[in-house]
Design an enzyme around this catalytic site. Structure first.
Site, PDB file in Angstrom:
ATOM      1  N   TYR A  77       7.689   4.317   1.343  1.00  0.00           N
ATOM      2  CA  TYR A  77       6.390   3.794   1.782  1.00  0.00           C
ATOM      3  C   TYR A  77       6.319   2.284   1.602  1.00  0.00           C
ATOM      4  O   TYR A  77       6.859   1.745   0.631  1.00  0.00           O
ATOM      5  CB  TYR A  77       5.252   4.463   1.007  1.00  0.00           C
ATOM      6  CG  TYR A  77       5.021   5.876   1.472  1.00  0.00           C
ATOM      7  CD1 TYR A  77       4.116   6.140   2.495  1.00  0.00           C
ATOM      8  CD2 TYR A  77       5.727   6.930   0.917  1.00  0.00           C
ATOM      9  CE1 TYR A  77       3.910   7.439   2.946  1.00  0.00           C
ATOM     10  CE2 TYR A  77       5.530   8.236   1.364  1.00  0.00           C
ATOM     11  CZ  TYR A  77       4.626   8.472   2.376  1.00  0.00           C
ATOM     12  OH  TYR A  77       4.431   9.752   2.826  1.00  0.00           O
ATOM     13  N   PHE A  78       5.639   1.640   2.531  1.00  0.00           N
ATOM     14  CA  PHE A  78       5.510   0.179   2.503  1.00  0.00           C
ATOM     15  C   PHE A  78       4.050  -0.228   2.358  1.00  0.00           C
ATOM     16  O   PHE A  78       3.149   0.460   2.838  1.00  0.00           O
ATOM     17  CB  PHE A  78       6.084  -0.421   3.793  1.00  0.00           C
ATOM     18  CG  PHE A  78       7.586  -0.425   3.803  1.00  0.00           C
ATOM     19  CD1 PHE A  78       8.291  -1.550   3.424  1.00  0.00           C
ATOM     20  CD2 PHE A  78       8.292   0.721   4.145  1.00  0.00           C
ATOM     21  CE1 PHE A  78       9.676  -1.551   3.404  1.00  0.00           C
ATOM     22  CE2 PHE A  78       9.677   0.735   4.126  1.00  0.00           C
ATOM     23  CZ  PHE A  78      10.372  -0.401   3.759  1.00  0.00           C
TER      24      PHE A  78
END
Lengths: 180, 180
Positions: free
Chosen positions: B37-38
């Protein structure tokens, strides 16, 4: 990967093609390219000298899609820079994702590109909609330790083709934007 | 595309598996999923309720890579939201491009997921590293006009499986982050 690339305006396409022929350089591919460039929400890519684009290529009716990031140029003579290019499934989806995360489409650059191979370099004869013809000569390096040698080599190839001026560091996007 | 998805914690996996079996629901796929996830440089995705991730799946030793954007949830009962998912060539390149354009990797969520099909819904039995087992039931719609019907349908399936509580709107990422 580091892309070492030098570009020059072509005044006489027939003359270049005849020189390419005399050097026994062969065309290995011809494709249509549509590049959709995006602007960042946090920096001005024109100022940071970066680029983010979705490229759609069509060769013999077969389409391929890529997303490409180009980093700032690392010297003043050529267009040597980091390039990260990745195959993707779909340009519409990519464009939607980029928009959702804050990026804005700027302009689509369309061209027909003829590819020629000469030793370890790729020569691209580019017919961009709205611009004069250009030739780009590029080679790709693992890192930037040898890029000066590659630049020298590329300028030598231009010389063999009779091109000693008309070099241009601005991208086609910038050239088109500056024409506005 | 709109993803209508409801998730519940599973207290007894064997009991669920036996109910799945009694309903003659078949497992059609099992894979390992690694989701990186960013975080966005312009908004806090935890606050805007969006997500951007690179997913690597491995099924029978075959890897696939996707990039996925999830929009904010559009109701308070389920996880109904826009989802744009696209095949990509390479997770390393995707991660590099996202970092170069300002995004920061937050956390990798790893799980084993068993997929079951029941009518037009997909049931996923998820074994996330660091969490209890969960079941997600989802269906995909062209637009959001029918999502209330789909939600009702999904709750009915949960009921058939004996699940009437333990529903959870937080993502696995949020559940893991909140455990810190």
């Amino acid at each position: 990967m580091i892309e070492v690339e030098i570009k020059a305006k072509i005044n006489n396409v027939d003359e270049i093609k005849s020189k390419i022929n005399n050097l026994n350089i062969k065309k290995f591919k011809e494709e249509l390219q549509e590049d959709l460039y995006f602007q960042s929400p946090i920096v001005d890519f024109a100022k940071t000298d970066e680029a983010l684009r979705i490229r759609k290529t069509v060769e013999n009716n077969i389409a391929n899609i890529f997303i490409t990031y180009k980093g700032p140029k690392i010297d003043s003579e050529s267009k040597t820079r980091e390039e990260i290019e990745m195959d993707i499934e779909d340009s519409e989806k990519a464009s939607k994702i980029l928009k959702r995360i804050g990026f804005t489409p700027v302009r689509c650059v369309k061209k027909r590109r003829e590819y020629y191979q000469y030793e370890e370099c790729i020569l691209s004869l580019d017919f961009v909609e709205g611009l004069e013809p250009y030739m780009e000569i590029e080679t790709v390096l693992e890192d930037d330790s040898q890029y000066k040698n590659s630049q020298k080599k590329i300028f030598e190839i231009f010389k063999k083709l009779g091109i000693e001026d008309g070099f241009e560091r601005d991208s086609y996007l910038e050239l088109l934007e500056n024409k506005k």
